[in-house]
Design a protein around this motif. Sequence first.
Motif, PDB file in Angstrom:
ATOM      1  N   THR A  26       0.839  -1.200  -0.040  1.00 43.46           N
ATOM      2  CA  THR A  26      -0.088   0.083   0.004  1.00 43.46           C
ATOM      3  C   THR A  26       0.862   1.254   0.019  1.00 43.46           C
ATOM      4  O   THR A  26       0.416   2.527   0.057  1.00 43.46           O
ATOM      5  N   ASN A  27       2.164   0.999  -0.062  1.00 48.80           N
ATOM      6  CA  ASN A  27       3.055   2.229  -0.086  1.00 48.80           C
ATOM      7  C   ASN A  27       2.549   2.987  -1.406  1.00 48.80           C
ATOM      8  O   ASN A  27       2.529   2.461  -2.406  1.00 48.80           O
ATOM      9  N   ARG A  28       2.696   4.388  -1.202  1.00 50.39           N
ATOM     10  CA  ARG A  28       2.207   5.211  -2.517  1.00 50.39           C
ATOM     11  C   ARG A  28       3.470   5.133  -3.676  1.00 50.39           C
ATOM     12  O   ARG A  28       2.924   5.256  -4.637  1.00 50.39           O
ATOM     13  N   TRP A  29       4.522   4.851  -3.249  1.00 52.43           N
ATOM     14  CA  TRP A  29       5.582   4.726  -4.298  1.00 52.43           C
ATOM     15  C   TRP A  29       5.331   3.382  -5.163  1.00 52.43           C
ATOM     16  O   TRP A  29       5.557   3.260  -6.248  1.00 52.43           O
ATOM     17  N   ILE A  30       5.160   2.476  -4.294  1.00 53.52           N
ATOM     18  CA  ILE A  30       4.783   0.890  -4.971  1.00 53.52           C
ATOM     19  C   ILE A  30       3.609   1.146  -5.993  1.00 53.52           C
ATOM     20  O   ILE A  30       3.526   0.675  -7.088  1.00 53.52           O
ATOM     21  N   ILE A  31       2.541   1.739  -5.395  1.00 55.58           N
ATOM     22  CA  ILE A  31       1.229   2.042  -6.177  1.00 55.58           C
ATOM     23  C   ILE A  31       1.514   2.737  -7.374  1.00 55.58           C
ATOM     24  O   ILE A  31       1.103   2.424  -8.573  1.00 55.58           O
ATOM     25  N   ASP A  34       3.588   0.857 -10.053  1.00 60.41           N
ATOM     26  CA  ASP A  34       2.765  -0.277 -10.901  1.00 60.41           C
ATOM     27  C   ASP A  34       1.530   0.570 -11.841  1.00 60.41           C
ATOM     28  O   ASP A  34       1.401  -0.226 -12.783  1.00 60.41           O
ATOM     29  N   MET A  35       1.504   1.715 -11.528  1.00 57.76           N
ATOM     30  CA  MET A  35       0.659   2.523 -12.661  1.00 57.76           C
ATOM     31  C   MET A  35       1.563   2.791 -13.969  1.00 57.76           C
ATOM     32  O   MET A  35       0.852   3.236 -15.055  1.00 57.76           O
ATOM     33  N   ILE A  36       2.636   3.075 -13.854  1.00 55.26           N
ATOM     34  CA  ILE A  36       3.547   3.657 -15.083  1.00 55.26           C
ATOM     35  C   ILE A  36       3.685   2.503 -15.965  1.00 55.26           C
ATOM     36  O   ILE A  36       4.135   1.231 -15.766  1.00 55.26           O
ATOM     37  N   PRO A  37       3.484   2.758 -17.401  1.00 54.78           N
ATOM     38  CA  PRO A  37       3.533   1.823 -18.334  1.00 54.78           C
ATOM     39  C   PRO A  37       5.280   1.750 -18.785  1.00 54.78           C
ATOM     40  O   PRO A  37       5.564   2.159 -19.707  1.00 54.78           O
ATOM     41  N   TRP A  38       5.861   1.068 -18.058  1.00 57.83           N
ATOM     42  CA  TRP A  38       7.435   1.133 -18.248  1.00 57.83           C
ATOM     43  C   TRP A  38       7.748   0.318 -19.394  1.00 57.83           C
ATOM     44  O   TRP A  38       8.706   0.883 -20.019  1.00 57.83           O
ATOM     45  N   GLU A  39       7.196  -0.704 -20.196  1.00 54.47           N
ATOM     46  CA  GLU A  39       7.516  -1.169 -21.189  1.00 54.47           C
ATOM     47  C   GLU A  39       7.418  -0.196 -22.317  1.00 54.47           C
ATOM     48  O   GLU A  39       8.404  -0.099 -23.357  1.00 54.47           O
TER      49      GLU A  39
END
Length: 64
Positions: A26-31, A34-39
């Motif tokens: 639930t850490n805001r940096w982890i969330i 996960d939202m960033i389209p890294w590929e």
Amino acid sequence: MYRKIQSEPTPPEDFSLPFQGQLSSTNRWIILADMIPWEEFEQEYEKYFDPDQGAPAKEFRMAK
């Protein structure tokens, strides 16, 4: 030169921290990560490097 590394990021529960701490899912940096389209960013980033010349570039997640 850019060499794409085919590895999955370390999940938060497997990330080792000093003093036996643990990252929360639930850490805001982890969330946010996960939202960033890294590929998509990785594909754009590798266009800036010659595939045959120069020293290997850092992977996108490290270079940002």
